[in-house]
Design a protein around this motif. Structure first.
Motif, mmCIF file in Angstrom:
data_model
loop_
_atom_site.group_PDB
_atom_site.id
_atom_site.type_symbol
_atom_site.label_atom_id
_atom_site.label_comp_id
_atom_site.label_asym_id
_atom_site.label_seq_id
_atom_site.Cartn_x
_atom_site.Cartn_y
_atom_site.Cartn_z
ATOM 1 N N CYS A 1 0.838 -1.211 0.000
ATOM 2 C CA CYS A 1 0.000 0.000 0.000
ATOM 3 C C CYS A 1 0.868 1.254 0.000
ATOM 4 O O CYS A 1 1.767 1.386 0.832
ATOM 5 C CB CYS A 1 -0.876 -0.028 1.253
ATOM 6 S SG CYS A 1 -1.660 1.551 1.586
ATOM 7 N N CYS B 1 -1.593 3.178 8.203
ATOM 8 C CA CYS B 1 -2.569 3.317 9.283
ATOM 9 C C CYS B 1 -2.080 2.537 10.513
ATOM 10 O O CYS B 1 -1.485 1.460 10.366
ATOM 11 C CB CYS B 1 -3.926 2.799 8.828
ATOM 12 S SG CYS B 1 -4.510 3.641 7.340
ATOM 13 N N CYS C 1 -3.039 -1.207 10.910
ATOM 14 C CA CYS C 1 -3.031 -2.079 9.719
ATOM 15 C C CYS C 1 -1.867 -3.057 9.722
ATOM 16 O O CYS C 1 -0.708 -2.664 9.830
ATOM 17 C CB CYS C 1 -2.961 -1.208 8.469
ATOM 18 S SG CYS C 1 -2.892 -2.186 6.969
ATOM 19 N N GLU D 1 -4.586 -0.740 -3.595
ATOM 20 C CA GLU D 1 -5.193 0.194 -2.634
ATOM 21 C C GLU D 1 -5.508 1.548 -3.273
ATOM 22 O O GLU D 1 -6.206 2.357 -2.677
ATOM 23 C CB GLU D 1 -4.279 0.389 -1.418
ATOM 24 C CG GLU D 1 -4.004 -0.881 -0.614
ATOM 25 C CD GLU D 1 -5.247 -1.470 0.050
ATOM 26 O OE1 GLU D 1 -6.063 -0.704 0.581
ATOM 27 O OE2 GLU D 1 -5.385 -2.703 0.012
ATOM 28 N N ARG E 1 -9.116 3.921 -0.178
ATOM 29 C CA ARG E 1 -9.260 4.954 0.839
ATOM 30 C C ARG E 1 -10.198 6.051 0.320
ATOM 31 O O ARG E 1 -10.277 6.297 -0.886
ATOM 32 C CB ARG E 1 -7.895 5.590 1.119
ATOM 33 C CG ARG E 1 -6.868 4.682 1.720
ATOM 34 C CD ARG E 1 -5.488 5.321 1.609
ATOM 35 N NE ARG E 1 -5.457 6.656 2.181
ATOM 36 C CZ ARG E 1 -5.127 6.930 3.456
ATOM 37 N NH1 ARG E 1 -4.743 5.957 4.253
ATOM 38 N NH2 ARG E 1 -5.142 8.166 3.911
HETATM 39 S S1 SF4 Z 1 -5.524 0.275 6.124
HETATM 40 FE FE1 SF4 Z 1 -5.464 0.427 3.893
HETATM 41 S S2 SF4 Z 1 -4.701 2.531 3.518
HETATM 42 FE FE2 SF4 Z 1 -4.181 2.039 5.629
HETATM 43 S S3 SF4 Z 1 -2.057 1.270 5.476
HETATM 44 FE FE3 SF4 Z 1 -3.476 -0.487 5.454
HETATM 45 S S4 SF4 Z 1 -3.775 -0.965 3.308
HETATM 46 FE FE4 SF4 Z 1 -2.931 1.129 3.441
#
Ligand code: SF4
Ligand code: B12
Length: 474
Positions: free
Chosen positions: A216, A248, A251, A291, A319
């Motif tokens: 990502c 994030c 994540c 992503e 996102r």
């Molecule tokens: S939640 Fe989605 S946008 Fe955020 S770091 Fe992970 S993969 Fe990337």
């Protein structure tokens, strides 16, 4: 030299199984494990199947099915996408104790095998799965090929991406090789099975995945962030933990893969070409794994059309800020979808919250206003393209909404409630159930909670590989 007992013996081809978690009654393909099984079957003297196990499969039945399948061969069983399921971990441990060779692979297999940072000095931390598996393999599946090509006893020392204990009990982690996009060109989507009445039955998959980007972009660069203490550890002054976060804070993809690479369009088209077809001759629906898919989507659709590939539906995960930035590309893609008689479905938009405090602590890098502008955009697009675009729950939409979190207070609850009511988000945006914040021991927030533990002399419970922030610390 650490060796393994498995051998295909005289029964060539030998047999291997990859066990994965799955949902009962579903029929989706699993790109990672199915790609691994394809490579193993094509490039080694082993025939490899993916065997899905859902919550309704009795552990005793699963074991019987495996032993029936392996017959006289010592079982060789890989495990992937386990999501920490205790029944599957117990199965791995039992099989290993009975002499099978068990291997943990796929996302997070390295950190789940070795255990939580500092676990040797802190017994309450997640101790890793070293006792459950003979070894782990992190990164591309083709790393396993040389091991399976060798005669028994197999030697782990030369296997890229392998993690294991050496003869002295010390952990060894071999460097990984790079991802090779070419291996995804021709996946065998028919190698996935379920267990029905104590038998292995092929799953005729109705949806698949096409890989366009590994990792990502938001996780590509580490940036400083200050994350609040949990609201339940009330402090006279607001206290924060300073961290360097890539992506994030919650994540695991961010910490597992970072941003590796985008695949060339030809490699993506080859994957689309090798998807199974529906009764009407079109490719089955697929999720485009990327992503940030919108900027390149019109070009991809154009190339799909030029190559004469008949597709039916593309599902996207993205996102809210990248959705908003790509309005022009979305409009173009939807116009093309109309001409091509296909659907573009927003399967998951990562809103995650509608409170500024919570979005900051999740390190989402976007604001409540951005989330709301994205909601407004998809509603407008849905009005303009009712048949070509989907995002509703009834159309397969399940958008990110994380609740509860450790930072919830009366003020945040009221702020979120107000936004939900004012913008009527329950009607079409919120999922049926929110997802509680999960802190995997190798995510950014795990470093946050460990910092609080050591500053405040507290201990949070671990439930397997998850840190149970919701239990009272002691
Ligand atoms: S939640 Fe989605 S946008 Fe955020 S770091 Fe992970 S993969 Fe990337
Ligand atoms: C797309 C996706 C989905 C799709 C489809 C799954 C799929 N692609 O097969 C859907 C929407 C169905 C899905 C659902 C879920 N997912 Co999901 N998903 C992903 C995602 C974003 C991409 C997976 C992918 O295709 N990657 C590309 C492939 C090629 O890479 P890969 O999976 O790493 O596989 C390569 C290697 O790891 C290796 N490999 C993989 N398995 C094996 C096995 C062996 C034996 C070997 C040698 C090698 C090997 O070979 C592959 C090719 O080189 C990942 C996150 C990520 N970016 O990895 C999460 C991820 C796999 N999902 C996850 C979870 C938790 C789920 C759900 C349980 C979520 C939920 N609560 O509902 C469900 C159920 C999954 C299931 N088993 O049924 C977790 C798994 C955690 C874990 N380590 O067990 C991940 C890692 C995200 C996360 N960190 O939370 N998911």
């Amino acid at each position: 030299m650490t060796t393994l007992p498995f051998s295909a013996g005289d029964d060539r081809p030998g047999k291997m199984v990859i066990i994965t978690g799955y949902f009962a009654g579903e029929s989706y393909g699993l790109l990672g494990p199915q790609a691994a099984a394809t490579i193993i079957t094509r490039q080694t003297p082993y025939e490899c199947l993916v065997v899905t196990v859902n919550n309704e499969d009795a552990p005793r039945t699963v074991k019987k099915v495996l032993y029936d399948y392996f017959g006289s061969q010592t079982p060789l069983v890989g495990f992937s996408y386990l999501s920490g399921r205790p029944d599957l971990l117990a199965l791995a441990a039992e099989l290993k104790a009975e002499g099978a060779t068990t291997l943990l692979a796929g996302p997070q297999s390295n950190v789940d095998f070795t255990g939580e940072t500092g676990c040797e000095r802190h017994p309450h931390r997640f101790q890793g799965l070293g006792d459950y598996f003979n070894f782990a393999l992190h990164g591309p599946a083709e790393q396993l090929v040389p091991l399976l090509q060798n005669e028994s006893p197999a030697v782990l020392a030369d296997i890229a991406g392998a993690l294991y204990l050496d003869e002295k009990g010390a952990q060894v982690e071999n460097p990984e090789i790079d991802w090779n996009p070419a291996i995804f060109n021709n996946i065998d989507w028919s190698n996935i099975y379920g267990i029905v009445e104590s038998r292995l039955v092929p799953i005729d998959i109705s949806a698949a995945q096409v890989l366009q980007q590994i990792g990502c972009p938001w996780a590509a660069r580490s940036k400083p962030a200050d994350i609040d203490y949990p609201a339940f550890l009330a402090q006279p002054d607001v206290k924060k933990v300073h961290l360097d976060l890539a992506g994030c804070s919650f994540c695991d993809v961010a910490s597992d893969k970072g941003l590796v690479t985008g695949l060339p369009t030809d490699a993506v088209l080859d994957q689309v070409a090798s998807l199974p077809e529906t009764a009407d001759g079109r490719k089955i629906p697929f999720e485009l794994i990327n992503e940030n898919p919108l900027p390149g989507l019109p070009r991809l659709l154009e190339r799909i059309r030029d190559r004469g590939l008949e597709i039916s539906r593309i599902s996207l995960t993205l996102r809210a800020d990248w959705l908003l930035k790509a309005e022009r590309h979305l409009q173009t893609a939807l116009e093309m979808a109309r001409d091509m008689h296909i659907r573009i479905v927003f399967a998951s938009i990562g809103f995650e919250s509608f409170s500024a405090i919570l979005l900051d602590n999740l390190n989402k890098g976007l604001s409540v206003d951005t989330n709301l502008a994205a909601v407004d955009l998809i509603r407008r697009m849905k009005t303009a393209f009712p048949h070509e675009m989907g995002y509703l729950r009834s159309e397969g939409g399940n958008h990110g909404f994380i609740h509860p979190t450790p930072w919830d207070t009366r003020a945040t609850e009221s702020e979120v409630g107000h936004v939900i009511a004012k913008h009527d988000l329950a009607r079409d945006i919120l999922p049926d159930h929110s997802t509680p914040l999960i802190i995997h021991h190798a995510s950014g927030l795990a470093a946050w909670i460990r910092a609080i533990e050591s500053r405040e002399n507290l201990r949070f419970n671990r439930i397997g590989s998850i840190i149970a922030w919701w239990d009272d610390p002691h």
